[in-house]
Design a protein around this motif. Structure first.
Motif, PDB file in Angstrom:
ATOM      1  N   LEU A  47       0.796  -1.077  -0.249  1.00  0.00           N
ATOM      2  CA  LEU A  47      -0.260   0.266  -0.043  1.00  0.00           C
ATOM      3  C   LEU A  47       0.425   1.105  -0.156  1.00  0.00           C
ATOM      4  O   LEU A  47       2.096   1.340   0.383  1.00  0.00           O
ATOM      5  N   PRO A  48       0.754   2.111  -0.635  1.00  0.00           N
ATOM      6  CA  PRO A  48      -0.692   2.388  -1.321  1.00  0.00           C
ATOM      7  C   PRO A  48      -0.834   1.823  -2.571  1.00  0.00           C
ATOM      8  O   PRO A  48      -2.034   2.260  -3.155  1.00  0.00           O
ATOM      9  N   PHE A  49      -0.184   1.311  -3.309  1.00  0.00           N
ATOM     10  CA  PHE A  49      -0.155   0.737  -4.582  1.00  0.00           C
ATOM     11  C   PHE A  49      -1.483  -0.555  -4.556  1.00  0.00           C
ATOM     12  O   PHE A  49      -2.338  -0.509  -5.141  1.00  0.00           O
ATOM     13  N   THR A  50      -0.466  -1.775  -4.432  1.00  0.00           N
ATOM     14  CA  THR A  50      -1.970  -2.426  -4.200  1.00  0.00           C
ATOM     15  C   THR A  50      -1.390  -3.570  -2.640  1.00  0.00           C
ATOM     16  O   THR A  50      -0.936  -3.199  -1.886  1.00  0.00           O
ATOM     17  N   ASP A  51      -2.796  -4.542  -3.032  1.00  0.00           N
ATOM     18  CA  ASP A  51      -2.192  -6.304  -1.740  1.00  0.00           C
ATOM     19  C   ASP A  51      -3.582  -6.609  -2.221  1.00  0.00           C
ATOM     20  O   ASP A  51      -4.673  -6.414  -3.088  1.00  0.00           O
ATOM     21  N   GLU A  52      -3.352  -7.877  -1.483  1.00  0.00           N
ATOM     22  CA  GLU A  52      -4.136  -9.236  -1.452  1.00  0.00           C
ATOM     23  C   GLU A  52      -5.497  -8.633  -1.607  1.00  0.00           C
ATOM     24  O   GLU A  52      -6.372  -9.235  -1.954  1.00  0.00           O
ATOM     25  N   LYS A  53      -6.146  -7.085  -0.288  1.00  0.00           N
ATOM     26  CA  LYS A  53      -7.421  -6.881  -0.294  1.00  0.00           C
ATOM     27  C   LYS A  53      -8.055  -6.725  -1.066  1.00  0.00           C
ATOM     28  O   LYS A  53      -9.256  -5.910  -1.366  1.00  0.00           O
ATOM     29  N   GLY A  54      -6.881  -6.077  -2.344  1.00  0.00           N
ATOM     30  CA  GLY A  54      -7.582  -4.425  -3.185  1.00  0.00           C
ATOM     31  C   GLY A  54      -7.998  -3.390  -3.032  1.00  0.00           C
ATOM     32  O   GLY A  54      -8.646  -2.559  -3.374  1.00  0.00           O
ATOM     33  N   GLU A  55      -6.790  -2.867  -1.549  1.00  0.00           N
ATOM     34  CA  GLU A  55      -7.809  -1.783  -0.795  1.00  0.00           C
ATOM     35  C   GLU A  55      -6.501  -1.183  -1.706  1.00  0.00           C
ATOM     36  O   GLU A  55      -6.436  -0.029  -1.290  1.00  0.00           O
ATOM     37  N   GLY A  56      -5.423  -1.188  -2.293  1.00  0.00           N
ATOM     38  CA  GLY A  56      -4.429  -0.340  -3.053  1.00  0.00           C
ATOM     39  C   GLY A  56      -4.574   0.993  -4.085  1.00  0.00           C
ATOM     40  O   GLY A  56      -5.934   0.481  -5.058  1.00  0.00           O
ATOM     41  N   TYR A  57      -4.514   1.777  -4.823  1.00  0.00           N
ATOM     42  CA  TYR A  57      -4.776   2.442  -5.668  1.00  0.00           C
ATOM     43  C   TYR A  57      -4.833   1.692  -7.194  1.00  0.00           C
ATOM     44  O   TYR A  57      -5.468   2.348  -8.294  1.00  0.00           O
ATOM     45  N   GLU A  58      -3.992   0.992  -6.751  1.00  0.00           N
ATOM     46  CA  GLU A  58      -3.178   0.327  -8.385  1.00  0.00           C
ATOM     47  C   GLU A  58      -5.009  -0.681  -8.586  1.00  0.00           C
ATOM     48  O   GLU A  58      -5.194  -1.146  -9.518  1.00  0.00           O
ATOM     49  N   ASN A  59      -5.128  -1.594  -7.696  1.00  0.00           N
ATOM     50  CA  ASN A  59      -6.450  -2.442  -7.391  1.00  0.00           C
ATOM     51  C   ASN A  59      -7.506  -1.666  -8.000  1.00  0.00           C
ATOM     52  O   ASN A  59      -8.304  -2.382  -9.247  1.00  0.00           O
ATOM     53  N   LYS A  60      -7.655  -0.358  -7.614  1.00  0.00           N
ATOM     54  CA  LYS A  60      -8.751   0.304  -8.693  1.00  0.00           C
ATOM     55  C   LYS A  60      -8.399   1.075  -9.450  1.00  0.00           C
ATOM     56  O   LYS A  60     -10.020   0.698 -10.314  1.00  0.00           O
ATOM     57  N   LEU A  61      -7.553   1.043  -9.557  1.00  0.00           N
ATOM     58  CA  LEU A  61      -7.405   1.560 -12.122  1.00  0.00           C
ATOM     59  C   LEU A  61      -7.355   0.040 -12.191  1.00  0.00           C
ATOM     60  O   LEU A  61      -7.990   0.379 -13.200  1.00  0.00           O
ATOM     61  N   ALA A  62      -6.996  -1.027 -11.828  1.00  0.00           N
ATOM     62  CA  ALA A  62      -7.193  -2.405 -12.087  1.00  0.00           C
ATOM     63  C   ALA A  62      -8.509  -2.410 -12.800  1.00  0.00           C
ATOM     64  O   ALA A  62      -8.515  -3.221 -13.723  1.00  0.00           O
ATOM     65  N   GLN A  63      -9.777  -2.122 -11.268  1.00  0.00           N
ATOM     66  CA  GLN A  63     -10.598  -2.423 -12.148  1.00  0.00           C
ATOM     67  C   GLN A  63     -11.283  -1.660 -13.307  1.00  0.00           C
ATOM     68  O   GLN A  63     -12.320  -1.758 -13.940  1.00  0.00           O
ATOM     69  N   LEU A  64     -10.857  -0.183 -13.284  1.00  0.00           N
ATOM     70  CA  LEU A  64     -11.230   0.953 -14.379  1.00  0.00           C
ATOM     71  C   LEU A  64     -11.057  -0.517 -15.603  1.00  0.00           C
ATOM     72  O   LEU A  64     -11.531  -0.099 -16.433  1.00  0.00           O
ATOM     73  N   VAL A  65      -9.347  -0.048 -15.034  1.00  0.00           N
ATOM     74  CA  VAL A  65      -8.979  -0.960 -16.613  1.00  0.00           C
ATOM     75  C   VAL A  65      -9.743  -2.245 -17.344  1.00  0.00           C
ATOM     76  O   VAL A  65     -10.264  -2.217 -18.318  1.00  0.00           O
ATOM     77  N   ALA A  66      -9.890  -3.004 -16.791  1.00  0.00           N
ATOM     78  CA  ALA A  66     -11.091  -3.976 -16.554  1.00  0.00           C
ATOM     79  C   ALA A  66     -12.280  -3.421 -17.298  1.00  0.00           C
ATOM     80  O   ALA A  66     -12.928  -4.279 -18.387  1.00  0.00           O
ATOM     81  N   GLU A  67     -12.989  -2.935 -16.571  1.00  0.00           N
ATOM     82  CA  GLU A  67     -14.324  -2.549 -17.325  1.00  0.00           C
ATOM     83  C   GLU A  67     -14.476  -1.605 -18.254  1.00  0.00           C
ATOM     84  O   GLU A  67     -14.806  -2.293 -19.267  1.00  0.00           O
ATOM     85  N   LYS A  68     -13.265  -1.270 -18.530  1.00  0.00           N
ATOM     86  CA  LYS A  68     -13.161  -0.436 -20.096  1.00  0.00           C
ATOM     87  C   LYS A  68     -12.894  -1.095 -21.406  1.00  0.00           C
ATOM     88  O   LYS A  68     -12.905  -0.672 -22.392  1.00  0.00           O
ATOM     89  N   THR A  69     -11.713  -1.961 -21.004  1.00  0.00           N
ATOM     90  CA  THR A  69     -11.584  -3.186 -21.085  1.00  0.00           C
ATOM     91  C   THR A  69     -12.333  -4.845 -22.036  1.00  0.00           C
ATOM     92  O   THR A  69     -11.572  -5.140 -23.165  1.00  0.00           O
TER      93      THR A  69
END
Length: 280
Positions: A47-69
């Protein structure tokens, strides 16, 4: 450097996620990118980048990228952000994207930057260092300043003759088992162990916010000598994945306001190309 770094907008005005999905994936010029699952290379406790619980901002970015692609799901290959990270994840074809990587690093192919941020100087508000904006400021001459080993600010501090009294924090730390250096620095400022600290902005801003520390967080945008203090952060992909990179560049370009909102929620000190703070 990396140890050194998003409410989502769900609809695009121009291209839907399903169109993005057609531009990359298995069969796109021989690329090995999974067209159905966003396969992310990440540190499990960083953290604040990633962790296994999905609480980092890069976890949130991954959610955005998955949605958009148009990806149906996200899967993670976990590996600590230490020597061998890229070799054992992205280069081993175990995943297709590193959500945050410094621009210009030759180990990966960089997308366009989605984040521009500085190192920051942190100290107690209202104290003798109030108003200090650079490492070269004479007010720091007799102070004990914390810095992470082998990071760019260390060379600037050496030029300013601050290293004799400095407290050095380890660069390579497996944060599954120990605290982040930024977290330790903030605790040391509050206890009086050190007078100030210089740390990568996304880390300093996040931990100061999480710990509710009443600290000045000063972007180091006015340094006149030494190493650069400002870096662009991209997404990292394999050099062969050209179509995938173009797809991600489109996602970044068309969703930058949503990305900024995620980053700001984590206390990341964003700055524009003129070094002005981005606040929304």
């Amino acid at each position: 450097m990396r140890k050194q770094i998003i409410s989502l907008t769900l609809a695009l005005a121009i291209l839907p996620g399903s169109v993005y999905a057609q531009t990359a994936g298995l069969g796109a010029a021989g690329e090995l990118v999974d067209p159905d699952v966003l396969r992310v290379c990440a540190d499990p406790a960083n953290l604040p980048f990633t962790d296994e619980k999905g609480e980092g901002y890069e976890n949130k970015l991954a959610q955005l990228v998955a949605e958009k692609t148009g990806r149906k799901s996200i899967s993670y290959t976990w590996f600590p952000m230490v020597m061998g990270f890229v070799r054992n994840t992205l280069r081993a074809n175990r995943c297709d994207i590193i959500m945050g990587y410094a621009q210009g690093d030759e180990l990966v192919q960089n997308t366009n930057a989605y984040l521009r941020a500085p190192y920051v100087l942190m100290y107690k508000k209202g104290g003798p260092l109030e108003g200090v904006e650079t490492i070269e400021d004479p007010k720091l001459a007799d102070k004990r300043v914390g810095v992470v080993q082998s990071t760019p600010p260390a060379s600037n501090m050496a030029k300013a003759n601050l290293m004799k009294k400095a407290k050095i924090y380890d660069l390579m730390r497996d944060t599954r088992f120990t605290h982040s250096p930024a977290e330790l620095m903030i605790k040391d400022i509050e206890s009086g162990e050190i007078d100030a600290a210089v740390v990568w902005g996304p880390m300093g801003g996040y931990f100061a916010k999480q710990m509710k520390a009443d600290l000045a967080i000063v972007p180091l945008t006015k340094e006149t000598t030494g190493s650069r203090m400002i870096y662009r952060i991209t997404m990292g992909v394999r050099p062969s994945d050209q179509e995938w990179k173009r797809t991600l560049n489109t996602v970044i370009r068309e969703n930058q306001p949503a990305i900024n909102k995620i980053l700001l929620n984590y206390g990341v000190p964003l700055i524009d190309e003129q070094n002005r703070p981005i606040t929304e």
